[in-house]
Design a protein around this motif. Structure first.
Motif, PDB file in Angstrom:
ATOM      1  N   ARG A   1       0.821  -1.021  -0.101  1.00 42.38           N
ATOM      2  CA  ARG A   1       0.058  -0.067   0.061  1.00 42.38           C
ATOM      3  C   ARG A   1       0.823   1.319   0.073  1.00 42.38           C
ATOM      4  O   ARG A   1       1.949   1.358   0.578  1.00 42.38           O
ATOM      5  CB  ARG A   1      -0.952   0.202   1.111  1.00 42.38           C
ATOM      6  CG  ARG A   1      -1.980  -1.011   1.067  1.00 42.38           C
ATOM      7  CD  ARG A   1      -2.798  -1.022   2.225  1.00 42.38           C
ATOM      8  NE  ARG A   1      -3.531   0.357   2.644  1.00 42.38           N
ATOM      9  CZ  ARG A   1      -4.233   0.552   3.714  1.00 42.38           C
ATOM     10  NH1 ARG A   1      -4.311  -0.509   4.581  1.00 42.38           N
ATOM     11  NH2 ARG A   1      -4.684   1.734   4.094  1.00 42.38           N
TER      12      ARG A   1
ATOM     13  N   THR B   1       2.298  -6.684   6.098  1.00 41.89           N
ATOM     14  CA  THR B   1       2.100  -5.879   4.956  1.00 41.89           C
ATOM     15  C   THR B   1       3.080  -4.398   4.938  1.00 41.89           C
ATOM     16  O   THR B   1       3.476  -3.845   5.958  1.00 41.89           O
ATOM     17  CB  THR B   1       0.653  -4.997   5.139  1.00 41.89           C
ATOM     18  OG1 THR B   1      -0.355  -6.115   5.044  1.00 41.89           O
ATOM     19  CG2 THR B   1       0.300  -4.040   3.901  1.00 41.89           C
TER      20      THR B   1
ATOM     21  N   LEU C   1       4.103  -1.117   3.822  1.00 33.83           N
ATOM     22  CA  LEU C   1       3.558   0.368   3.475  1.00 33.83           C
ATOM     23  C   LEU C   1       4.689   1.177   3.031  1.00 33.83           C
ATOM     24  O   LEU C   1       5.766   1.390   3.413  1.00 33.83           O
ATOM     25  CB  LEU C   1       2.926   0.759   4.676  1.00 33.83           C
ATOM     26  CG  LEU C   1       1.880  -0.106   5.533  1.00 33.83           C
ATOM     27  CD1 LEU C   1       1.252   0.812   6.589  1.00 33.83           C
ATOM     28  CD2 LEU C   1       0.520  -0.239   4.566  1.00 33.83           C
TER      29      LEU C   1
END
Length: 479
Positions: free
Chosen positions: A179, A232, A234
């Motif tokens: 992301r 995740t 980022l």
């Protein structure tokens, strides 16, 4: 020559320790009534309307606030504009001014064409209410850049009412992340009824600037909530779009890596003590992995008072596969590998003005007497388009500026059209990252070096917009 010390132990870090006119507009080809004609086959210009609306800056039951915003900017009425383009992609944007004040948009950090730099009253005429202007350029560098209103004598109000944005120029081969998250900090000074406090107050302009009583990230009350699966990866694009709020940011419960400073890539490094200086105009690209499900939530915290979380990162869902180690995002080969300081053109610039403290009454507020439109000066002159240049050099000249802050306040400064190196005190090296914005403490001198390779009339000035409006800028010329 570059410093031999590792970036993780040097000072962005020293950046904190230094803690770092119509005639001209016509000459540059910009007016509020005529705009450049598109080349045959050029893409249609996107219309960008700046207009009044209402937004929730403070949580309920506080009343909504009348703000100025760009249309269609994303999540929420006060969300700052986020533009994304690919490297070498042309940008064509027609600003339509439906506010009650003149506007122009400065592309803060973009090594732009001079006529597109967006300084109303210098590189273009301000865009009058009801008029429009076409911004048309191709950003030369990938990176994270601010979009700020910048009209000589009239910048504080449009920014203080909310106009701000981010230009993201994506790399040809961007780092692999899950992301890409912009985090745009704004600072609001509001009355009890939710309306902005009066603009143009000398007490603000002559001292610390318009410091607010409410913070937003991405146009909403802090903190921003980021939920993602454990592991995740980022990419956080942190940008300070405040009028005057300079702070430090700390990464709590997060292993953060700085991948770019002021839009320019650097060797990745961990911030010393997990903190970074964060002045108006500053941007960081941060790479990090979400903490595990069993770990406490992480946070990006502004060191204001006892600490104010700007964003909370909460693990949610099943863990993702481990990512490879964080790596640099790649150097910008358009920038010089070194700056030859021995042959550099040198100029001293003294910053003066502002309120003064009564040494006999240290508890008393600072006071200012004098012309309220000329509170600050560079080398004795408040910023005016008709002033002579601070200096003039031929293209591709190495320049070293010795900037001395003789005022009672730290000064955040921005160099237009170029990026620079922050030199060590003896000119025996420089910090291992490029900058276009830094902070200079009161009573200190800092030296910056850059290659003047972009022709035109360029500003160096305050990023605290009340100070910019009242004289803290000057211009130089590259021929």
């Amino acid at each position: 020559m570059p410093s031999s010390l590792p970036p993780s132990r040097r000072a962005l870090l020293a950046g904190a320790a230094l803690s770092l006119a119509p005639a001209l507009a016509r000459a540059q080809g910009g007016t509020s009534g005529t705009t450049p004609q598109p080349a045959p086959g050029a893409a249609e210009a996107r219309s960008l309307i700046a207009a009044p609306l209402k937004a929730r800056i403070k949580p309920e039951p506080a009343p909504e606030t009348p703000v100025w915003a760009f249309d269609g900017t994303g999540d929420g009425p006060a969300a700052p504009l986020v533009l994304r383009v690919k490297l070498r992609e042309a940008l064509r944007l027609r600003l339509e001014n439906k506010t009650g004040r003149p506007l122009s948009l400065h592309w803060h950090g973009v090594r732009n064409r001079n006529a597109m730099d967006g300084v109303g009253g210098v590189t273009q005429s301000p865009v009058a209410p009801g008029a429009s202007f076409l911004y048309e350029f191709t950003p030369p560098d990938a990176g994270t850049f601010l979009i700020r209103p910048l009209v000589v004598g009239g910048s504080s109000e449009p920014a203080g009412r909310g106009l701000a944005g981010l230009l993201v120029v994506e790399e040809a081969k961007p780092p692999v992340v899950d992301r890409d998250v912009p985090l745009i900090l704004q600072d609001w000074r509001l009355e009890a009824d939710g309306t902005p406090a009066a603009f143009g107050q000398v007490a603000f302009a002559s001292s610390s600037g318009r410091l607010g009583n409410a913070l937003t990230v991405n146009g909403k009350p802090v903190p921003e909530l980021i939920e993602a699966a454990p592991g995740t990866r980022l990419r956080l694009r942190l940008a300070n779009a405040c009028n005057a709020r300079a702070t430090r940011i700390r990464f709590d419960g997060l292993k953060a890596w700085v991948a770019a400073v002021d839009g320019q890539p650097t060797d990745t490094f961990e911030p010393l003590r997990a903190t970074l200086p964060f002045q108006p105009g500053t941007r960081y690209d941060i790479l990090l992995d979400m903490p595990g499900a069993s770990e406490p939530a992480g946070a990006v915290v502004a060191l204001i008072g006892s600490g104010m979380p700007l964003a909370r990162l909460v693990a949610k869902g099943d863990a993702v596969a481990a990512r490879p180690p964080v790596a640099p995002i790649g150097e910008n080969r358009l920038l010089p590998p070194e700056i030859k300081l021995q042959n550099a053109f040198r100029r001293d610039i003294a910053i003066a003005g502002g309120a003064v403290f009564d040494k006999g009454k240290p508890e008393a507020a600072p006071t200012f007497t004098g012309d309220p439109t000329r509170i600050w000066t560079l080398n004795g002159a408040a910023g005016r388009a008709e002033n002579p240049p601070l200096f003039s050099v031929k293209r591709n000249t190495a320049v070293v500026l010795a900037l001395t802050n003789t005022t009672a306040f730290p000064q955040s400064l921005h160099l237009h059209g170029h990026v620079f190196r922050l030199l060590h005190p003896l000119d025996d090296g420089w910090e291992p990252y490029w900058l276009d914005t830094f902070q200079l403490l009161e009573g200190r001198t800092a030296r910056i070096a850059f290659l003047a390779d972009n022709p035109g009339r360029w500003l160096i000035g305050a990023t605290a917009l009340e100070r910019f409006d009242t004289g803290l800028w000057g211009w130089f010329e590259v021929t």
